[in-house]
Design a protein around this motif. Structure first.
Motif, mmCIF file in Angstrom:
data_model
loop_
_atom_site.group_PDB
_atom_site.id
_atom_site.type_symbol
_atom_site.label_atom_id
_atom_site.label_comp_id
_atom_site.label_asym_id
_atom_site.label_seq_id
_atom_site.Cartn_x
_atom_site.Cartn_y
_atom_site.Cartn_z
ATOM 1 N N PHE A 195 44.117 60.444 184.660
ATOM 2 C CA PHE A 195 44.315 59.993 183.281
ATOM 3 C C PHE A 195 45.665 60.472 182.758
ATOM 4 N N LEU A 196 46.034 61.704 183.078
ATOM 5 C CA LEU A 196 47.343 62.228 182.673
ATOM 6 C C LEU A 196 48.464 61.425 183.331
ATOM 7 N N GLU A 197 48.303 61.105 184.604
ATOM 8 C CA GLU A 197 49.293 60.258 185.279
ATOM 9 C C GLU A 197 49.389 58.898 184.590
ATOM 10 N N TYR A 198 48.253 58.344 184.229
ATOM 11 C CA TYR A 198 48.218 57.038 183.573
ATOM 12 C C TYR A 198 48.980 57.070 182.245
ATOM 13 N N ILE A 199 48.756 58.102 181.447
ATOM 14 C CA ILE A 199 49.464 58.240 180.167
ATOM 15 C C ILE A 199 50.962 58.422 180.408
ATOM 16 N N ARG A 200 51.317 59.224 181.414
ATOM 17 C CA ARG A 200 52.740 59.423 181.726
ATOM 18 C C ARG A 200 53.399 58.127 182.170
ATOM 19 N N SER A 201 52.632 57.239 182.818
ATOM 20 C CA SER A 201 53.218 55.960 183.235
ATOM 21 C C SER A 201 53.643 55.141 182.022
ATOM 22 N N TYR A 202 52.909 55.247 180.914
ATOM 23 C CA TYR A 202 53.311 54.554 179.681
ATOM 24 C C TYR A 202 54.631 55.100 179.152
ATOM 25 N N VAL A 203 54.838 56.403 179.272
ATOM 26 C CA VAL A 203 56.102 57.007 178.848
ATOM 27 C C VAL A 203 57.243 56.443 179.681
ATOM 28 N N VAL A 204 57.045 56.385 180.998
ATOM 29 C CA VAL A 204 58.081 55.852 181.893
ATOM 30 C C VAL A 204 58.383 54.399 181.546
ATOM 31 N N TYR A 205 57.352 53.591 181.335
ATOM 32 C CA TYR A 205 57.588 52.177 181.008
ATOM 33 C C TYR A 205 58.242 52.013 179.649
ATOM 34 N N GLY A 206 57.940 52.896 178.705
ATOM 35 C CA GLY A 206 58.604 52.845 177.407
ATOM 36 C C GLY A 206 60.091 53.137 177.521
ATOM 37 N N ILE A 207 60.419 54.190 178.261
ATOM 38 C CA ILE A 207 61.831 54.546 178.478
ATOM 39 C C ILE A 207 62.529 53.445 179.257
ATOM 40 N N GLN A 208 61.854 52.906 180.250
ATOM 41 C CA GLN A 208 62.418 51.823 181.054
ATOM 42 C C GLN A 208 62.730 50.613 180.165
ATOM 43 N N GLY A 209 61.811 50.268 179.279
ATOM 44 C CA GLY A 209 62.034 49.134 178.382
ATOM 45 C C GLY A 209 63.230 49.349 177.473
ATOM 46 N N LEU A 210 63.317 50.542 176.881
ATOM 47 C CA LEU A 210 64.456 50.855 176.015
ATOM 48 C C LEU A 210 65.772 50.856 176.788
ATOM 49 N N ALA A 211 65.750 51.393 178.003
ATOM 50 C CA ALA A 211 66.967 51.411 178.827
ATOM 51 C C ALA A 211 67.399 49.994 179.184
ATOM 52 N N GLY A 212 66.435 49.126 179.471
ATOM 53 C CA GLY A 212 66.757 47.731 179.783
ATOM 54 C C GLY A 212 67.395 47.022 178.608
ATOM 55 N N ILE A 213 66.835 47.239 177.425
ATOM 56 C CA ILE A 213 67.389 46.623 176.216
ATOM 57 C C ILE A 213 68.789 47.162 175.941
ATOM 58 N N LEU A 214 68.954 48.473 176.047
ATOM 59 C CA LEU A 214 70.258 49.101 175.812
ATOM 60 C C LEU A 214 71.299 48.606 176.820
ATOM 61 N N THR A 215 70.926 48.551 178.086
ATOM 62 C CA THR A 215 71.845 48.076 179.123
ATOM 63 C C THR A 215 72.280 46.641 178.843
ATOM 64 N N LEU A 216 71.331 45.794 178.506
ATOM 65 C CA LEU A 216 71.631 44.400 178.205
ATOM 66 C C LEU A 216 72.568 44.298 177.008
ATOM 67 N N TRP A 217 72.287 45.060 175.966
ATOM 68 C CA TRP A 217 73.102 45.040 174.754
ATOM 69 C C TRP A 217 74.539 45.483 175.040
ATOM 70 N N VAL A 218 74.680 46.593 175.777
ATOM 71 C CA VAL A 218 76.016 47.105 176.091
ATOM 72 C C VAL A 218 76.788 46.100 176.956
ATOM 73 N N CYS A 219 76.136 45.554 177.973
ATOM 74 C CA CYS A 219 76.806 44.602 178.865
ATOM 75 C C CYS A 219 77.294 43.361 178.110
#
Length: 133
Positions: A75-99
């Motif tokens: 369950f802890l791993e599952y919750i941490r996966s949401y953190v990773v996907y949240g950061i991944q989503g923000l990084a994708g948006i930021l990368t796209l915006w900067v490019c």
């Protein structure tokens, strides 16, 4: 771009295969949920439902086929996966915006750079944080 190619070569093939499967699954479940639930819960509700199902599916494949963690609080791993996907989503948006906005790279190449960035962040995030392998 050569930098991203070298980095992507360090990501295990199993992880890349699971990412492809997750992408196809996420796309198809998104369509299914849209047709089944859009009239009842709207597009925002469908988006939330899609994310919960897709992240759960992805987590399961990564846990059992890529990182193969055992005797760990799943369950802890599952919750941490949401953190990773949240950061991944923000990084994708930021990368796209900067490019697009600062380097004036067309959307096709910008999206490719964004995808490569998020795949790398996803792998490192899951390896070092979600599953701590």
């Amino acid at each position: 771009m050569n930098f991203f190619i070298k980095l992507s070569n360090k990501i295990p093939k199993k992880f890349m295969i699971v990412r492809i499967i997750n992408t196809i699954f996420g796309y198809l479940i998104g369509l299914l949920n849209y047709f089944l639930f859009y009239s009842k819960i709207g597009i925002i509700g469908v988006g939330f439902l899609n994310n919960i199902i897709a992240i759960t599916f992805s987590f399961t494949l990564l846990k059992f086929f890529v990182f193969k963690t055992t005797n760990i609080n799943w369950f802890l791993e599952y919750i941490r996966s949401y953190v990773v996907y949240g950061i991944q989503g923000l990084a994708g948006i930021l990368t796209l915006w900067v490019c697009v906005s600062f380097f004036y790279i067309n959307i096709f190449f910008s999206q490719a750079i964004s995808i490569l960035t998020t795949v790398l962040l996803s792998y490192l995030g899951h390896k070092k944080f979600t599953f701590k392998v």
